[in-house]
Motif scaffolding. Sequence first.
Motif, short mmCIF file in Angstrom:
data_model
loop_
_atom_site.label_atom_id
_atom_site.label_comp_id
_atom_site.label_asym_id
_atom_site.label_seq_id
_atom_site.Cartn_x
_atom_site.Cartn_y
_atom_site.Cartn_z
N ASP A 1 89.70 82.51 81.28
CA ASP A 1 88.29 82.85 81.24
C ASP A 1 87.83 82.87 79.78
O ASP A 1 88.65 82.86 78.85
CB ASP A 1 88.06 84.22 81.88
N THR B 1 75.47 90.14 71.71
CA THR B 1 75.52 90.22 73.17
C THR B 1 74.74 89.05 73.74
O THR B 1 74.28 88.17 73.00
CB THR B 1 74.94 91.56 73.67
N ASN C 1 86.70 85.22 78.09
CA ASN C 1 87.06 86.45 77.39
C ASN C 1 88.57 86.62 77.29
O ASN C 1 89.05 87.71 76.96
CB ASN C 1 86.43 87.67 78.06
N ASP C 2 89.32 85.56 77.55
CA ASP C 2 90.78 85.59 77.46
C ASP C 2 91.24 84.52 76.48
O ASP C 2 91.69 83.45 76.89
CB ASP C 2 91.41 85.36 78.83
N LYS D 1 96.10 91.89 75.30
CA LYS D 1 95.40 90.63 75.08
C LYS D 1 96.33 89.50 74.64
O LYS D 1 95.88 88.35 74.49
CB LYS D 1 94.29 90.80 74.04
N ASP E 1 79.29 90.13 74.22
CA ASP E 1 79.91 91.29 73.56
C ASP E 1 81.34 91.50 74.05
O ASP E 1 82.22 91.90 73.27
CB ASP E 1 79.07 92.56 73.76
N ASN E 2 81.59 91.23 75.33
CA ASN E 2 82.95 91.35 75.87
C ASN E 2 83.86 90.28 75.28
O ASN E 2 85.03 90.55 74.94
CB ASN E 2 82.91 91.25 77.39
N VAL E 3 83.34 89.07 75.13
CA VAL E 3 84.12 88.00 74.51
C VAL E 3 84.49 88.36 73.07
O VAL E 3 85.64 88.24 72.65
CB VAL E 3 83.32 86.68 74.55
N ARG F 1 84.65 91.36 71.74
CA ARG F 1 85.58 92.49 71.75
C ARG F 1 87.01 92.02 72.00
O ARG F 1 87.95 92.44 71.29
CB ARG F 1 85.16 93.49 72.81
N ASN F 2 87.20 91.15 72.97
CA ASN F 2 88.55 90.71 73.29
C ASN F 2 89.14 89.82 72.21
O ASN F 2 90.35 89.83 71.97
CB ASN F 2 88.56 90.00 74.64
N ASP G 1 85.17 80.69 84.73
CA ASP G 1 85.21 82.05 85.26
C ASP G 1 86.37 82.11 86.25
O ASP G 1 86.42 81.33 87.21
CB ASP G 1 83.90 82.41 85.95
N HIS H 1 81.32 87.26 82.14
CA HIS H 1 81.63 88.06 80.95
C HIS H 1 80.60 87.79 79.86
O HIS H 1 80.48 86.66 79.38
CB HIS H 1 83.03 87.76 80.44
#
Length: 275
Positions: A233, A96, A235-236, A63, A47-49, A51-52, A255, A44
Amino acid sequence: MDVIGSHAARLPALDDRWTPGEFEREELLEGLVSGAVAGPAVSHPFDNVLRNIRLLHEGDPDKQFGMTGLQTLDPQEILDLVGRAAGFEPDRTATTGPVPVDPERVLDACAEAGDRFAEAIRRRERVILATGHPVGLAHLYIEVGRLLRAGGSTVVEPADGATWHDADRPHPWQIRYLDGVAMLTDEASARHTHSGDAMDRMLDDLTPDLVFADHGFAGAAIERGVDTVSVADVNDPALLVAQAQGRTRTVIVMDDNVAPQAYWPCFQVIAARLP
């Protein structure tokens, strides 16, 4: 072949690295990196991290992982939590790029989890195992479950076969177990999920002493005040916020959806802590 048998048939075979043994720490660290469980860039991106984290702070139900009251920290504070848990210093100017996970921290968190599982064995506790990643994390939970049962804990399977419908879905949901590990299915395949609904139904049926889970399976248990060891993870962030709030203790940050056989170093560290 039913949905669980079909899912089991698709999982890869395990090698002798999944038999408890003695391994040098460097070998375990290299195993995590070569399997992409940890290392200089997990799957991940930054940018995904970000965003979440924003969605969690805004209250997006997907989330929250079945928990309430997670909006006590601002996004920057949440990012700092992720950085500390994963072992990197967040670049506050970046939008990013790769996100690293320190394999040393993964092994340390697994050792802490192993200590809690050793306690569960000594106390003959009842344990729920559950995953919202029915491929990636399946072997880790299954093999930890074997160790727990061999040591004298009871791996319980509440609400097995429980079925329900959501108004916005054309298919049913069903709780099924693979070698003692709860998974959410749509009666056709095992499904990835962030929802806490399945765990809520399981806990309505039986309250265990300990839960080992991820995603909403972990979050819903934490929400109910059940002692929980969890996997998250980068991003969670929900489980890390709950940890910062003092609602749960051990969160293994890595991961969480690479090849299922890649988690053998985690298994070995956990096994080494058990009586």
